[in-house]
Design a protein around this motif. Structure first.
Motif, PDB file in Angstrom:
ATOM      1  N   VAL A 157       0.869  -1.176   0.000  1.00  0.00           N
ATOM      2  CA  VAL A 157       0.000   0.000   0.000  1.00  0.00           C
ATOM      3  C   VAL A 157       0.902   1.220   0.000  1.00  0.00           C
ATOM      4  O   VAL A 157       1.743   1.382   0.890  1.00  0.00           O
ATOM      5  CB  VAL A 157      -0.917   0.005   1.235  1.00  0.00           C
ATOM      6  CG1 VAL A 157      -1.780   1.266   1.239  1.00  0.00           C
ATOM      7  CG2 VAL A 157      -1.788  -1.233   1.265  1.00  0.00           C
ATOM      8  N   GLN A 158       0.725   2.098  -0.978  1.00  0.00           N
ATOM      9  CA  GLN A 158       1.620   3.244  -1.124  1.00  0.00           C
ATOM     10  C   GLN A 158       0.843   4.544  -0.947  1.00  0.00           C
ATOM     11  O   GLN A 158      -0.169   4.772  -1.605  1.00  0.00           O
ATOM     12  CB  GLN A 158       2.288   3.226  -2.500  1.00  0.00           C
ATOM     13  CG  GLN A 158       3.209   2.015  -2.696  1.00  0.00           C
ATOM     14  CD  GLN A 158       4.070   2.161  -3.932  1.00  0.00           C
ATOM     15  OE1 GLN A 158       3.556   2.397  -5.015  1.00  0.00           O
ATOM     16  NE2 GLN A 158       5.374   2.016  -3.773  1.00  0.00           N
ATOM     17  N   ARG A 159       1.370   5.411  -0.059  1.00  0.00           N
ATOM     18  CA  ARG A 159       0.702   6.682   0.191  1.00  0.00           C
ATOM     19  C   ARG A 159       1.744   7.779   0.401  1.00  0.00           C
ATOM     20  O   ARG A 159       2.724   7.587   1.136  1.00  0.00           O
ATOM     21  CB  ARG A 159      -0.199   6.590   1.421  1.00  0.00           C
ATOM     22  CG  ARG A 159      -0.887   7.917   1.767  1.00  0.00           C
ATOM     23  CD  ARG A 159      -2.132   7.701   2.588  1.00  0.00           C
ATOM     24  NE  ARG A 159      -3.173   7.042   1.809  1.00  0.00           N
ATOM     25  CZ  ARG A 159      -4.384   6.763   2.273  1.00  0.00           C
ATOM     26  NH1 ARG A 159      -4.717   7.073   3.511  1.00  0.00           N
ATOM     27  NH2 ARG A 159      -5.273   6.163   1.502  1.00  0.00           N
ATOM     28  N   SER A 160       1.503   8.920  -0.240  1.00  0.00           N
ATOM     29  CA  SER A 160       2.297  10.110   0.035  1.00  0.00           C
ATOM     30  C   SER A 160       1.506  10.999   0.987  1.00  0.00           C
ATOM     31  O   SER A 160       0.276  11.057   0.935  1.00  0.00           O
ATOM     32  CB  SER A 160       2.636  10.866  -1.254  1.00  0.00           C
ATOM     33  OG  SER A 160       1.470  11.416  -1.835  1.00  0.00           O
ATOM     34  N   LEU A 161       2.234  11.691   1.864  1.00  0.00           N
ATOM     35  CA  LEU A 161       1.603  12.542   2.863  1.00  0.00           C
ATOM     36  C   LEU A 161       2.248  13.917   2.801  1.00  0.00           C
ATOM     37  O   LEU A 161       3.456  14.056   3.005  1.00  0.00           O
ATOM     38  CB  LEU A 161       1.776  11.949   4.259  1.00  0.00           C
ATOM     39  CG  LEU A 161       1.304  12.824   5.417  1.00  0.00           C
ATOM     40  CD1 LEU A 161      -0.202  13.059   5.340  1.00  0.00           C
ATOM     41  CD2 LEU A 161       1.680  12.193   6.755  1.00  0.00           C
ATOM     42  N   LEU A 162       1.448  14.922   2.506  1.00  0.00           N
ATOM     43  CA  LEU A 162       1.907  16.304   2.421  1.00  0.00           C
ATOM     44  C   LEU A 162       1.582  17.014   3.731  1.00  0.00           C
ATOM     45  O   LEU A 162       0.430  17.030   4.163  1.00  0.00           O
ATOM     46  CB  LEU A 162       1.214  16.994   1.246  1.00  0.00           C
ATOM     47  CG  LEU A 162       1.475  18.488   1.035  1.00  0.00           C
ATOM     48  CD1 LEU A 162       2.953  18.766   0.798  1.00  0.00           C
ATOM     49  CD2 LEU A 162       0.644  18.999  -0.140  1.00  0.00           C
ATOM     50  N   VAL A 163       2.609  17.573   4.376  1.00  0.00           N
ATOM     51  CA  VAL A 163       2.443  18.290   5.640  1.00  0.00           C
ATOM     52  C   VAL A 163       2.872  19.735   5.407  1.00  0.00           C
ATOM     53  O   VAL A 163       4.047  20.005   5.146  1.00  0.00           O
ATOM     54  CB  VAL A 163       3.294  17.657   6.761  1.00  0.00           C
ATOM     55  CG1 VAL A 163       3.053  18.388   8.084  1.00  0.00           C
ATOM     56  CG2 VAL A 163       2.971  16.178   6.914  1.00  0.00           C
ATOM     57  N   THR A 164       1.932  20.673   5.476  1.00  0.00           N
ATOM     58  CA  THR A 164       2.234  22.058   5.109  1.00  0.00           C
ATOM     59  C   THR A 164       1.362  23.039   5.879  1.00  0.00           C
ATOM     60  O   THR A 164       0.259  22.689   6.319  1.00  0.00           O
ATOM     61  CB  THR A 164       2.039  22.269   3.596  1.00  0.00           C
ATOM     62  OG1 THR A 164       2.348  23.625   3.247  1.00  0.00           O
ATOM     63  CG2 THR A 164       0.620  21.972   3.177  1.00  0.00           C
ATOM     64  N   ASP A 165       1.877  24.279   6.029  1.00  0.00           N
ATOM     65  CA  ASP A 165       1.049  25.338   6.592  1.00  0.00           C
ATOM     66  C   ASP A 165       0.892  26.492   5.614  1.00  0.00           C
ATOM     67  O   ASP A 165       0.392  27.553   5.972  1.00  0.00           O
ATOM     68  CB  ASP A 165       1.638  25.864   7.903  1.00  0.00           C
ATOM     69  CG  ASP A 165       2.753  26.875   7.690  1.00  0.00           C
ATOM     70  OD1 ASP A 165       3.394  26.846   6.622  1.00  0.00           O
ATOM     71  OD2 ASP A 165       2.989  27.699   8.599  1.00  0.00           O
ATOM     72  N   GLY A 166       1.353  26.315   4.375  1.00  0.00           N
ATOM     73  CA  GLY A 166       1.415  27.455   3.466  1.00  0.00           C
ATOM     74  C   GLY A 166       0.645  27.275   2.182  1.00  0.00           C
ATOM     75  O   GLY A 166      -0.148  26.356   2.020  1.00  0.00           O
ATOM     76  N   ARG A 167       0.929  28.176   1.268  1.00  0.00           N
ATOM     77  CA  ARG A 167       0.335  28.186  -0.063  1.00  0.00           C
ATOM     78  C   ARG A 167       1.456  28.040  -1.080  1.00  0.00           C
ATOM     79  O   ARG A 167       2.508  28.658  -0.938  1.00  0.00           O
ATOM     80  CB  ARG A 167      -0.437  29.488  -0.299  1.00  0.00           C
ATOM     81  CG  ARG A 167      -1.583  29.694   0.665  1.00  0.00           C
ATOM     82  CD  ARG A 167      -2.162  31.094   0.574  1.00  0.00           C
ATOM     83  NE  ARG A 167      -3.220  31.280   1.560  1.00  0.00           N
ATOM     84  CZ  ARG A 167      -4.503  31.085   1.328  1.00  0.00           C
ATOM     85  NH1 ARG A 167      -4.898  30.723   0.113  1.00  0.00           N
ATOM     86  NH2 ARG A 167      -5.401  31.266   2.273  1.00  0.00           N
ATOM     87  N   ALA A 168       1.234  27.259  -2.110  1.00  0.00           N
ATOM     88  CA  ALA A 168       2.268  27.051  -3.126  1.00  0.00           C
ATOM     89  C   ALA A 168       2.598  28.375  -3.805  1.00  0.00           C
ATOM     90  O   ALA A 168       1.704  29.055  -4.315  1.00  0.00           O
ATOM     91  CB  ALA A 168       1.780  26.023  -4.147  1.00  0.00           C
ATOM     92  N   ASN A 169       3.894  28.752  -3.796  1.00  0.00           N
ATOM     93  CA  ASN A 169       4.299  29.986  -4.492  1.00  0.00           C
ATOM     94  C   ASN A 169       5.532  29.783  -5.369  1.00  0.00           C
ATOM     95  O   ASN A 169       6.062  30.735  -5.918  1.00  0.00           O
ATOM     96  CB  ASN A 169       4.526  31.130  -3.494  1.00  0.00           C
ATOM     97  CG  ASN A 169       5.534  30.785  -2.410  1.00  0.00           C
ATOM     98  OD1 ASN A 169       6.438  29.976  -2.620  1.00  0.00           O
ATOM     99  ND2 ASN A 169       5.370  31.394  -1.244  1.00  0.00           N
ATOM    100  N   VAL A 170       6.005  28.542  -5.482  1.00  0.00           N
ATOM    101  CA  VAL A 170       7.103  28.180  -6.369  1.00  0.00           C
ATOM    102  C   VAL A 170       6.680  26.923  -7.121  1.00  0.00           C
ATOM    103  O   VAL A 170       6.018  26.047  -6.567  1.00  0.00           O
ATOM    104  CB  VAL A 170       8.407  27.918  -5.578  1.00  0.00           C
ATOM    105  CG1 VAL A 170       9.543  27.531  -6.523  1.00  0.00           C
ATOM    106  CG2 VAL A 170       8.800  29.127  -4.739  1.00  0.00           C
ATOM    107  N   GLY A 171       7.056  26.803  -8.398  1.00  0.00           N
ATOM    108  CA  GLY A 171       6.683  25.619  -9.174  1.00  0.00           C
ATOM    109  C   GLY A 171       5.223  25.655  -9.576  1.00  0.00           C
ATOM    110  O   GLY A 171       4.656  26.712  -9.880  1.00  0.00           O
ATOM    111  N   ILE A 172       4.555  24.507  -9.560  1.00  0.00           N
ATOM    112  CA  ILE A 172       3.138  24.433  -9.907  1.00  0.00           C
ATOM    113  C   ILE A 172       2.335  25.016  -8.749  1.00  0.00           C
ATOM    114  O   ILE A 172       2.434  24.549  -7.609  1.00  0.00           O
ATOM    115  CB  ILE A 172       2.704  22.977 -10.169  1.00  0.00           C
ATOM    116  CG1 ILE A 172       3.523  22.356 -11.296  1.00  0.00           C
ATOM    117  CG2 ILE A 172       1.209  22.920 -10.514  1.00  0.00           C
ATOM    118  CD1 ILE A 172       3.314  20.853 -11.442  1.00  0.00           C
ATOM    119  N   THR A 173       1.541  26.030  -9.032  1.00  0.00           N
ATOM    120  CA  THR A 173       0.728  26.668  -7.993  1.00  0.00           C
ATOM    121  C   THR A 173      -0.768  26.528  -8.243  1.00  0.00           C
ATOM    122  O   THR A 173      -1.572  26.849  -7.360  1.00  0.00           O
ATOM    123  CB  THR A 173       1.075  28.165  -7.881  1.00  0.00           C
ATOM    124  OG1 THR A 173       0.809  28.802  -9.145  1.00  0.00           O
ATOM    125  CG2 THR A 173       2.538  28.364  -7.512  1.00  0.00           C
TER     126      THR A 173
END
Length: 442
Positions: A157-173
């Motif tokens: 079973v494969q899962r990615s987990l994104l942990v963030t407090d912000g908004r994307a401002n570099v790369g794909i936004t």
């Protein structure tokens, strides 16, 4: 009428999963009408012994951007809690991102030595730079994709987990583009979950990624909320019964339908294909479809459901099928005499209201406060006509509070709680947080 068939079944596999269907009303008026269909997927107690459960590959994308200064400790705590749920058959990878990317821990088995090394590495991570969210999350996904190529057939079973407090401002936004990539990863068997920390993250971007990616979305302000999230998030993976479930629902001529739940859905001809989340032991997933009949449609109408899934014990691909009871087309006067199924009516009202609250939050964020409050008020009126269960009454109260909020921005935590509630309720993931009162910013 329901029936089930299985492809190459293992012993007792039929007891693992059941699929049933119920109409909101069993009739439609011959002049054209509306009803709803509830498909219900239930699983029995896990028959998977601890030593038989599917091993987990977890790749964490950890935000270390400058905005994380107030929450970096909480973010690192999230990773530590996650690895504490894994054992030596599982694998862990951690990627840290600001405006640059760092592989803190390449994918490796979660041995005591790797866990200790990861704890030491996390201690030295500080907040800095911009938020290259897409780069960090995609790099975490690449760790899993490379492992997938090396371990084909192992049933991990494969899962990615994104942990963030912000908004994307570099790369794909763009949230839509990120959701598209999450859907592409999901098609490869890699699901995406996300935790939003604090008050600054974009709840629509994260929930969109998760809904396309097949995982869970939550936000947390303290460590105790992380404990609850991971108890469900990792616990669900450990307790998986059905992997990669795909539902196909084929409608008869004369009916048009719309899925209310927040799952990816594709329609080809008269067939809806819905990409569901992993189903765990003693699960209960309700899928709600609003259904419109054409005028002068005739006869008894039957929809056909097929659920393909992988048995977490045997790794065999299985099929469960169910037909609806016939939907009868009758004279309008006769149709008016039929009452609604209370369970379907309640489930539909809660689902529609949760979706409406999400839209109201979007309007509030755009500064369209009057429209936002009108949507909250409309959801309250809709819920008032549903069977009055405890949950319905609670959501009526929340709707009323929010509809009466001043014409000013809602508090950020209120916005995030409502979006998280919709995602969790709609997709049956986790226990939604109790609603907060509608305080205003400033």
């Amino acid at each position: 009428m329901t029936h089930a068939s299985h492809i190459d079944p293992a012993p007792d596999s039929g007891s693992l999963l059941a699929l049933s269907a119920r109409w909101e009303r069993p009739v439609v008026a011959s002049t054209g009408d509306r009803t709803a269909l509830m498909l219900r997927i239930t699983t029995g107690p896990a028959l998977v012994a601890a030593h038989e459960r599917a091993p987990i590959d977890l790749a964490v994308a950890l935000d270390r951007s400058g905005s994380m200064r107030g929450t970096i400790g909480l973010a690192k705590e999230a990773v530590l809690i996650a690895i504490d749920h894994l054992d030596e058959r599982d694998r862990i990878a951690v990627v840290a991102f600001d405006d640059r990317l760092e592989t803190v821990q390449p994918l490796a088995f979660a041995t005591p030595e790797i866990k200790a090394a990861l704890r030491a590495a996390l201690a030295s991570i500080d907040a800095r730079g911009g938020t290259y969210l897409s780069g960090g999350w995609l790099l975490a996904g690449q760790q899993l994709a490379a492992a997938e190529r090396q371990t084909t057939g192992e049933g991990r079973v494969q899962r990615s987990l994104l942990v963030t407090d912000g908004r994307a401002n570099v790369g794909i936004t763009d949230g839509g583009e990120l959701a598209h990539h999450a859907g592409q990863l999901r098609m490869r068997g890699i699901s995406t979950s996300a935790i939003g920390l604090g008050r600054g993250f974009d709840e629509f971007l994260l929930s969109g990624m998760v809904e396309a990616g097949g995982g869970a979305f939550a936000f947390a302000a303290q460590a105790s909320e992380l404990d609850r999230f991971f108890a469900g998030e990792i616990g669900d993976l450990l307790d998986a019964v059905a992997l990669q479930p795909i539902l196909q629902l084929t409608w008869p001529e004369g009916l048009k339908a719309r899925l209310v739940n927040a799952f990816p859905v594709n329609r080809v001809g008269r067939t809806h294909t819905v990409d569901l989340r992993i189903l765990r032991s003693e699960d209960d997933q309700k899928l709600l479809f609003t259904v419109t009949s054409a005028p002068d449609v005739d006869g008894a109408l039957v929809a056909h459901a097929r659920l393909d899934w992988t048995d977490a014990r045997t790794r065999q691909r299985m099929t469960t099928v169910a037909d609806t009871d016939p939907l009868l087309c009758v004279d309008p006067a006769e149709a008016a005499t039929f009452s609604k199924d209370p369970e379907v009516a309640e489930a539909l009202a809660l689902e529609e209201a949760a979706k409406a609250h999400r839209e109201a939050v979007r309007l509030d964020r755009e500064g369209r406060f009057q429209e936002s409050r009108q949507v909250f008020a409309a959801s309250r009126r809709m819920l008032s006509h549903a069977p009055q269960s405890d949950e319905v009454r609670e959501q009526i109260r929340v709707s009323m509070d929010l509809s009466n909020a001043p014409m000013a921005p809602l508090d950020e935590e209120v916005r995030k709680e409502r979006v998280a509630y919709h995602s969790q309720h709609s997709r049956g993931t986790g226990t939604p947080r109790p609603p907060r009162p509608p305080r205003q910013d400033g």
